[in-house]
Design an enzyme around this catalytic site. Structure first.
Site: not given
Ligand code: ARG
Length: 461
Positions: A277, A290
């Site tokens: 992140s 994902e």
């Protein structure tokens, strides 16, 4: 603007119309197939005496040099041509002159594009199949490694009964096996050659369609010439198979995301397949899983798009069919990329065996086995179900597992319990006793793995 037609026109094509109509920006992907098909067509024309041997030789050399020049980057497929067919033909004529103008004898762009797209899809079927095969091999290796890795099996995402990791992976092995077989079926059904169907009604030249088909590695020629130029079923079938593969990958990715979560920690995705992140330094995200789950939508989209495009088209060729390409190409690249990445990701995942086993012990996954134990001691199943239900409630209150209760506590709930209950409901026994075909017990699982090995052996590329 360079186009193959114009004789019956008195005005130039409007610029916007030209751009709207052109397909070269995406059908340039078909250059190899177009040249290969043209070479086979020229061979057949000469063999049938429709062009001379000398003309054929010039055409073959011309086409070879175009292919070489494209592959070596000496020429670029530019947008001044309407489509790849125009590009190749115009280039050939530039190189060899008049004999080049004979290549299109007995051929239409309608059967030409039908052939090109079929050749392209045929290769894609084989490539996709190869990747599914590789994934099956990876899964098979993991199954062999994890026959004794216990974990909970879920229904409704609630712990249900104990299984093994080999068993869980085995479920996906079956799914991808069906995917591979589906691709093989599609290949057999689609491997027929539409070249020679002409615009829609065959031709008056004595073409040898059997010969062209054999040269291009097809089982034979397609039959009805109207169907030959307007059939895209094979592409729909491929996209349906690709959608099913994506659906399987997506379900698997969903589980990987759950298993990799901070709460579960059943697995840890390798650093090389994770991302971070920009703001939260502690994060290691399952972005690849994902994204594969996300890209499933665009492959389904390609299938829906083509089904919808085809649904209102009268016989035979109509320009709508040019819309079969862009999304199909995208779906082909997407599904191959996703299988490849998934294979790498699952092959490098670290399975936290202790956490998986502890999780299986924790969630009352042995409750059915405890009921079965009482049945063996003569309690009717419905009564046993009620007794164990009360036992579970008691354990929830005490925050413990059935196995943690003393024999006195157990007897307090049902006097049929004996010391042998602990062995009967241990995680190991619960898994090992499940030996029906397809069940997780190691005896049954070894048979399943052996059948998997036979499958991989038989279906080797
Ligand atoms: N670009 C066309 C396609 O992809 C090729 C066939 C064109 N035929 C025609 N009659 N306009 O479908």
């Amino acid at each position: 603007m360079a186009q193959l037609w114009g004789g019956r026109f008195t005005k130039e094509t409007d610029k916007l119309v030209y751009a709207f109509n052109a397909s070269i920006s995406f059908d340039k992907k078909l250059y190899k197939q177009d040249i290969r098909g043209s070479k086979a067509h020229a061979r057949m024309l000469a063999r049938q005496g429709i062009i001379t041997g000398q003309e054929e030789a010039l055409i073959q050399n011309g086409l070879d040099s175009i292919l070489e020049d494209i592959e070596e980057g000496r020429i670029e497929i530019t947008e001044e041509y309407e489509d790849i067919h125009s590009f190749v033909e115009a280039n050939l004529i530039d190189r060899i002159g008049d004999p080049g103008k004979k290549l299109h004898t007995g051929r239409s762009r309608n059967d030409q594009v039908a052939l090109d797209m079929r050749l392209y899809t045929r290769d894609e079927i084989l490539e996709t199949r190869g990747l599914v095969y590789d994934l099956l091999s990876t899964l098979h290796g993991l199954m062999e490694d994890h026959i004794n890795t216990c974990m909970p099996g879920f229904t409704h995402l609630q712990k249900a009964q104990p299984i093994t990791l080999a068993h869980h992976l085995g479920a996906y092995f079956e799914m991808f096996k069906r995917d591979l077989l589906r691709l093989d079926d599609i290949y057999d059904r689609m491997n027929y050659c539409p070249l020679g169907a002409g615009a829609l009604a065959g031709t008056t030249y004595p073409l040898d369609r059997e010969f062209t088909a054999t040269q291009l590695g097809f089982t034979g020629p397609t039959l009805n010439s109207m169907d030959s130029v307007s059939d895209r079923d094979y592409l729909i079938e491929y996209l349906a198979a690709a959608s099913t593969i994506m659906m399987h990958l997506s379900r698997f990715c969903e589980e990987i995301i759950i298993w990799n979560s901070n709460e579960y920690r059943y697995i840890e995705i390798d650093d090389s397949y994770s991302t971070g992140s920009s703001i939260m330094p502690q994060k290691k995200n399952p972005d690849i899983a994902e994204l594969i789950r996300g890209k499933t939508g665009r492959v389904y989209g390609a299938l829906m798009s083509l089904l919808t495009t085809m649904k209102g088209i009268p016989l035979a060729y109509n320009k709508d069919m040019q819309e079969d390409k862009e999304e199909a190409f995208d779906a082909m690249d997407t599904v191959k990329g996703c299988i490849r990445l998934f294979d790498g990701m699952i092959g490098t995942v670290k399975f936290n065996k202790d956490i998986m086993a502890a999780s299986a012990v924790k969630g009352f996954t042995n409750a059915t086995d405890a009921a079965d134990y009482l049945v063996l001691k003569g309690v009717p199943f419905r009564d046993a179900h009620g007794i164990i239900g009360r036992l579970v409630l008691y354990c929830i209150d005490k925050d413990c597992s059935i196995d943690d209760l003393s024999i006195d506590e157990l007897k307090g709930i049902c006097d049929k319990f004996d010391e042998d209950v602990y062995d009967a409901i241990s995680l190991k026994t619960c898994v090992e006793k499940r030996l029906t075909i397809g069940a997780p017990g190691s005896g049954a699982m070894k048979d399943e793995i052996a059948r998997g090995r036979d499958f991989l052996e038989q279906k080797r590329k």
